[in-house]
Write a protein that holds these residues in place. Structure first.
Motif, PDB file in Angstrom:
ATOM      1  N   ASP A  10       0.484  -1.325  -0.328  1.00  0.00           N
ATOM      2  CA  ASP A  10      -0.410   0.015  -0.199  1.00  0.00           C
ATOM      3  C   ASP A  10       0.987   1.052   0.394  1.00  0.00           C
ATOM      4  OD1 ASP A  10      -2.344  -1.269   0.232  1.00  0.00           O
ATOM      5  OD2 ASP A  10      -3.062  -1.052   1.909  1.00  0.00           O
ATOM      6  N   GLU A  11       1.747   0.998   0.954  1.00  0.00           N
ATOM      7  CA  GLU A  11       2.487   3.044   0.842  1.00  0.00           C
ATOM      8  C   GLU A  11       3.829   2.606  -0.378  1.00  0.00           C
ATOM      9  OE1 GLU A  11       6.362   2.889   2.763  1.00  0.00           O
ATOM     10  OE2 GLU A  11       4.540   2.651   4.864  1.00  0.00           O
ATOM     11  N   TRP A  12       4.188   1.901  -1.395  1.00  0.00           N
ATOM     12  CA  TRP A  12       4.389   1.480  -2.643  1.00  0.00           C
ATOM     13  C   TRP A  12       3.556   1.903  -3.193  1.00  0.00           C
ATOM     14  CZ3 TRP A  12      10.173   0.106  -4.129  1.00  0.00           C
ATOM     15  CH2 TRP A  12      10.742  -0.135  -2.721  1.00  0.00           C
ATOM     16  N   ILE A  13       2.891   1.948  -2.953  1.00  0.00           N
ATOM     17  CA  ILE A  13       1.903   2.047  -5.060  1.00  0.00           C
ATOM     18  C   ILE A  13       1.262   3.170  -4.325  1.00  0.00           C
ATOM     19  CG2 ILE A  13      -0.660   1.625  -5.385  1.00  0.00           C
ATOM     20  CD1 ILE A  13      -0.199  -1.878  -4.921  1.00  0.00           C
ATOM     21  N   HIS A  14       1.158   3.933  -2.821  1.00  0.00           N
ATOM     22  CA  HIS A  14       0.947   5.537  -2.912  1.00  0.00           C
ATOM     23  C   HIS A  14       1.715   6.759  -3.671  1.00  0.00           C
ATOM     24  CE1 HIS A  14       0.314   9.084  -0.693  1.00  0.00           C
ATOM     25  NE2 HIS A  14      -0.525   8.189  -1.074  1.00  0.00           N
TER      26      HIS A  14
ATOM     27  N   VAL B  59       0.953   5.117  -7.963  1.00  0.00           N
ATOM     28  CA  VAL B  59      -0.548   4.654  -8.599  1.00  0.00           C
ATOM     29  C   VAL B  59      -1.910   4.028  -7.762  1.00  0.00           C
ATOM     30  CG1 VAL B  59      -1.055   2.177  -9.730  1.00  0.00           C
ATOM     31  CG2 VAL B  59       1.402   3.024  -9.684  1.00  0.00           C
ATOM     32  N   ASP B  60      -3.118   3.652  -8.628  1.00  0.00           N
ATOM     33  CA  ASP B  60      -4.257   3.532  -7.598  1.00  0.00           C
ATOM     34  C   ASP B  60      -4.020   2.396  -7.183  1.00  0.00           C
ATOM     35  OD1 ASP B  60      -6.692   3.640  -7.038  1.00  0.00           O
ATOM     36  OD2 ASP B  60      -7.532   2.716  -9.854  1.00  0.00           O
ATOM     37  N   LEU B  61      -4.417   2.456  -5.862  1.00  0.00           N
ATOM     38  CA  LEU B  61      -4.060   1.480  -4.531  1.00  0.00           C
ATOM     39  C   LEU B  61      -5.151   0.213  -5.194  1.00  0.00           C
ATOM     40  CD1 LEU B  61      -3.626   3.257  -1.229  1.00  0.00           C
ATOM     41  CD2 LEU B  61      -2.858   2.363  -2.066  1.00  0.00           C
ATOM     42  N   PHE B  62      -6.109   0.468  -6.378  1.00  0.00           N
ATOM     43  CA  PHE B  62      -6.984  -0.966  -6.201  1.00  0.00           C
ATOM     44  C   PHE B  62      -6.609  -1.482  -7.349  1.00  0.00           C
ATOM     45  CE2 PHE B  62      -9.742   1.682  -3.540  1.00  0.00           C
ATOM     46  CZ  PHE B  62     -10.089   1.271  -2.379  1.00  0.00           C
ATOM     47  N   ASP B  63      -5.500  -1.311  -8.321  1.00  0.00           N
ATOM     48  CA  ASP B  63      -5.346  -1.801  -9.309  1.00  0.00           C
ATOM     49  C   ASP B  63      -4.163  -3.222  -8.854  1.00  0.00           C
ATOM     50  OD1 ASP B  63      -3.324  -1.799 -11.544  1.00  0.00           O
ATOM     51  OD2 ASP B  63      -2.656   0.103 -12.015  1.00  0.00           O
TER      52      ASP B  63
END
Length: 151
Positions: free
Chosen positions: A37-41, A45-49
């Motif tokens: 979650d932290e890296w995606i944010h 990037v969309d957290l729901f991807d």
């Protein structure tokens, strides 16, 4: 006496306190903390991807194995909603000579909703009560028998 590397899997629904615990373990053990979650944010990037998340989690698992081989403790802050995934990671880590802990953060639904309401106002990611309800229907909570299989 040799130091056995440790893999710590954090299991729980959104709002259960996994990331807070992961940060504390990172500091106190010390350990390498891997949090999708932290890296995606941070990468925007969309957290729901889900396809991106799956690729990132795969890379983190590979990195965790490399770190365990080097004797490093690792905390995976993934949620681990399914037993099959937990069992697979436990077997892989043990094959590398690591001990494996499963930290299950069981939090009542109403408290999860309260925590997520606070977090939703911070704008990190919005998880509604309806979405959380959907998540609870697919989440496989570890039972006592499963928990007893960990270090």
């Amino acid at each position: 006496m040799t130091n056995v590397p440790r893999l710590i899997l954090l299991c729980g629904l959104p709002g259960s306190g996994k990331s807070t615990l992961a940060k504390r373990l990172e500091r106190d053990l010390p350990a390498i903390r891997l949090s999708p979650d932290e890296w995606i944010h941070d990468l925007g990037v969309d957290l729901f991807d889900e396809p991106f998340r799956a690729k990132l989690e795969h890379k983190f698992k590979t990195l965790a194995h490399d770190l365990l081989r080097q004797g490093q403790d690792v905390v995976l802050d993934f949620g681990f909603w399914g037993r099959e995934e937990r069992d697979e990671l436990r077997a892989q880590a043990r094959a590398l000579g690591a001990s494996v802990e499963l930290r299950y953060l069981a939090v009542p639904f109403d408290e999860l909703v309260r925590r997520l309401d606070v977090r939703n106002r911070e704008g990190f990611v919005v998880i509604t009560e309806q979405l959380l309800t959907t998540y609870t229907q697919v989440f496989e909570a570890p039972d006592d028998a499963e928990l007893s299989g960990y270090d």
